[in-house]
Design a protein around this motif. Structure first.
Motif, PDB file in Angstrom:
ATOM      1  N   ASN A   1       0.318  37.697  14.603  1.00 54.17           N
ATOM      2  CA  ASN A   1       0.378  38.605  13.296  1.00 54.17           C
ATOM      3  C   ASN A   1      -0.477  37.893  12.105  1.00 54.17           C
ATOM      4  O   ASN A   1      -0.489  38.749  11.061  1.00 54.17           O
TER       5      ASN A   1
ATOM      6  N   THR B   1       9.921  41.829   9.620  1.00 54.95           N
ATOM      7  CA  THR B   1       9.907  43.326   9.000  1.00 54.95           C
ATOM      8  C   THR B   1      11.073  43.397   7.795  1.00 54.95           C
ATOM      9  O   THR B   1      10.983  44.397   7.246  1.00 54.95           O
ATOM     10  N   ALA B   2      11.614  42.419   7.625  1.00 51.76           N
ATOM     11  CA  ALA B   2      12.743  42.648   6.473  1.00 51.76           C
ATOM     12  C   ALA B   2      12.768  41.131   5.440  1.00 51.76           C
ATOM     13  O   ALA B   2      12.529  40.293   5.976  1.00 51.76           O
TER      14      ALA B   2
ATOM     15  N   PRO C   1       6.562  40.168   0.110  1.00 51.52           N
ATOM     16  CA  PRO C   1       6.027  40.386   1.235  1.00 51.52           C
ATOM     17  C   PRO C   1       4.334  40.749   1.259  1.00 51.52           C
ATOM     18  O   PRO C   1       4.183  40.547   0.382  1.00 51.52           O
TER      19      PRO C   1
ATOM     20  N   HIS D   1       1.165  48.917  11.359  1.00 54.45           N
ATOM     21  CA  HIS D   1       2.291  47.875  11.088  1.00 54.45           C
ATOM     22  C   HIS D   1       3.227  47.945   9.885  1.00 54.45           C
ATOM     23  O   HIS D   1       3.602  46.940   9.372  1.00 54.45           O
ATOM     24  N   GLY D   2       3.471  49.241   9.561  1.00 56.11           N
ATOM     25  CA  GLY D   2       4.519  49.511   8.525  1.00 56.11           C
ATOM     26  C   GLY D   2       3.819  49.158   7.307  1.00 56.11           C
ATOM     27  O   GLY D   2       2.696  48.943   7.160  1.00 56.11           O
TER      28      GLY D   2
ATOM     29  N   LEU E   1       5.350  43.151   5.551  1.00 55.71           N
ATOM     30  CA  LEU E   1       5.566  42.038   6.375  1.00 55.71           C
ATOM     31  C   LEU E   1       5.934  40.874   5.698  1.00 55.71           C
ATOM     32  O   LEU E   1       5.396  40.284   4.779  1.00 55.71           O
TER      33      LEU E   1
END
Length: 461
Positions: free
Chosen positions: A52, A181-182, A192, A200-201, A204
């Motif tokens: 990541n 992710t949260a 974040p 990847h949204g 992170l």
């Protein structure tokens, strides 16, 4: 005298074992298991973090990422050499609490460092090295638990401690992709990060890869301090334990355990990055945790199997199966003009992980039997006091060997990822590394058969 110190411990005496030994041993085992699982989670956290780092803007090369995945294995293996001898010096309870608490340093350090993509590579290397604290814990944990159980149940006890403890590897590769992710810790956990790679949204929280373990480490430390015991009979100086360096079977078992545990932890450390490199269209974190999970559960079953069938027999056939599994991995790798077959590649690795787990347990079942047999042979025909002393000395030596062989084998966590990285850098493929692993397993078969498994072997076990 501390209320946690047990002055008389006779697990080989059936009356003692039934009256109070079993319940005390089991309590120490069930506190040890989660502490060891956390140690493995911290040790292997970089196997997930490295995948990541580029996503959130770190610009390290592929070789640098393989180094970050590998160096916890180097430091963890080296620390195991020292941790192997700590339980008889400090006591199992005190050392388990202290070594578990030490995991807070890398867990919190990673949590802060990954929040800034400008963090220097040397800082990341230092944090990766500090994760070796988790690797070191295995040696002392296994040595400690070995003191509590009679010879007939050591395979079960060591298989449970190591097998369920090994679940920490699978847990880190399953839990971390979820918690990053949260904002699990709200404002306390930091802001974040915005992914710089597509798909990847929106955000992170990579820091959660470290922070998520902190409350569990604190709870486990307290449980060890207030719930475990020290054994007076397990006390020994380093000089007393150092006799293992003169024992041939110590070095032979180091070789064999490198083939089993060294493979398990090395494959675990490298599996996510290897998948990402060979099959870039596959999300490695959807699958990587399954390998260590299979290996961990196989270790529990392997301990029971070895108790029933004999450690050497199980070890011999396990290495044969691992060779076949590596050939299977090679058959389904991507080739020139052929994208490979990820599904079959994955299942070959699952068989390989299962073999490492079974072999982990069977080799550790062999060690106490070898040293008990050796000391009892030497004490045969002598006085009862000398025969009792032989049992005590055998337990001390086998505990030290359990720890030291685990230290030796843990270098697999460094050499396997580095072997992949070097093979890919030189040839563009991991094949050369895999063929080297096959040759190593063949040598393990030869050693197991000659010394332990053949008819009239010098030390049948």
């Amino acid at each position: 005298m501390s209320k946690y110190l047990i002055s008389t411990w006779e697990p080989e005496a059936p009356a003692f074992w039934q009256r109070s030994g079993r319940s005390t041993a089991n309590r120490n085992l069930w506190i040890s298991i989660p502490a060891l699982a956390l140690a493995f989670a911290v040790w292997m956290v970089w196997s997930v973090v490295v995948v990541n780092l580029p996503v959130v803007g770190f610009t390290y090369s592929t070789n640098q990422l393989f180094w970050l995945a590998a160096v916890p294995g180097l430091s963890g293996a080296t620390l195991r050499i020292f941790y192997s001898f700590m339980v008889p010096v400090f006591g199992g309870r005190k050392w388990t609490a202290l070594s578990t608490a030490s995991l807070l340093v890398p867990a919190m350090g990673i949590g802060f460092a990954v929040q800034d993509p400008a963090t220097g590579y040397p800082t990341m290397l230092v944090l990766a090295l500090l994760c070796g604290f988790g690797g070191g814990n295995f040696a002392s944990s296994m040595a400690n638990i070995s003191f509590f159980y009679p010879k007939a149940q050591k395979g079960y006890a060591l298989g449970m401690n190591a097998g369920l403890g090994n679940l920490g590897v699978s847990a880190v590769q399953f839990v971390v992709p979820l918690v990053i992710t949260a904002g699990v810790f709200g404002t306390l956990g930091g802001a974040p990060q915005s992914p710089v790679q597509p798909g990847h949204g929106d955000a992170l929280w990579l820091q959660n890869a470290g922070f998520i373990w902190v409350p569990f480490i604190i709870a486990s430390t307290l449980a060890a301090w207030f719930g475990m015991n020290d054994l007076a009979s397990a006390k020994a100086s380093f000089a007393e334990q150092a006799v293992i360096f003169t024992r041939r079977h110590n070095w032979l078992m180091c070789w064999l355990y490198t083939g089993t545990f060294g493979s398990f932890i090395g494959y675990s450390a490298a599996f996510p990055l290897l998948i990402k490199t060979l099959f870039p269209e596959v999300d490695p974190l959807r699958y990587a945790f399954l390998g260590p999970l299979v290996g961990a559960f196989a270790r529990v079953g392997g301990g029971i199997m070895a108790d029933k069938l004999g450690g050497a027999r199980v070890t011999l056939w396990t290495f044969a199966g691992m060779i076949l599994a590596v050939f299977g991995v090679l058959a389904f790798l991507p080739q020139a003009g052929n994208p490979g077959n990820f599904t079959l590649f994955f299942w070959m690795f699952m068989l390989l992980f299962a073999g490492t787990g079974i072999g982990n347990a069977s080799t550790f079942r062999m060690i106490p039997v070898i040293f008990m047999t050796q000391h009892q042979r030497a004490a045969a025909g002598k006085s009862r006091a000398e025969q009792d002393a032989a049992i005590v000395n055998a337990n001390k030596e086998s505990a030290a060997v359990l720890g030291f062989t685990s230290a030796f084998a843990a270098y697999g966590a460094f050499f396997i990822p580095k072997s992949y990285g070097t093979s890919i850098a030189l040839t563009g493929r991991p094949d050369a590394a895999l063929y080297c692993f096959i040759a190593f397993y063949a040598s393990c078969i030869a050693i197991t058969w000659w010394w332990y498994a053949r008819r009239n072997a010098p030390m049948p076990c």
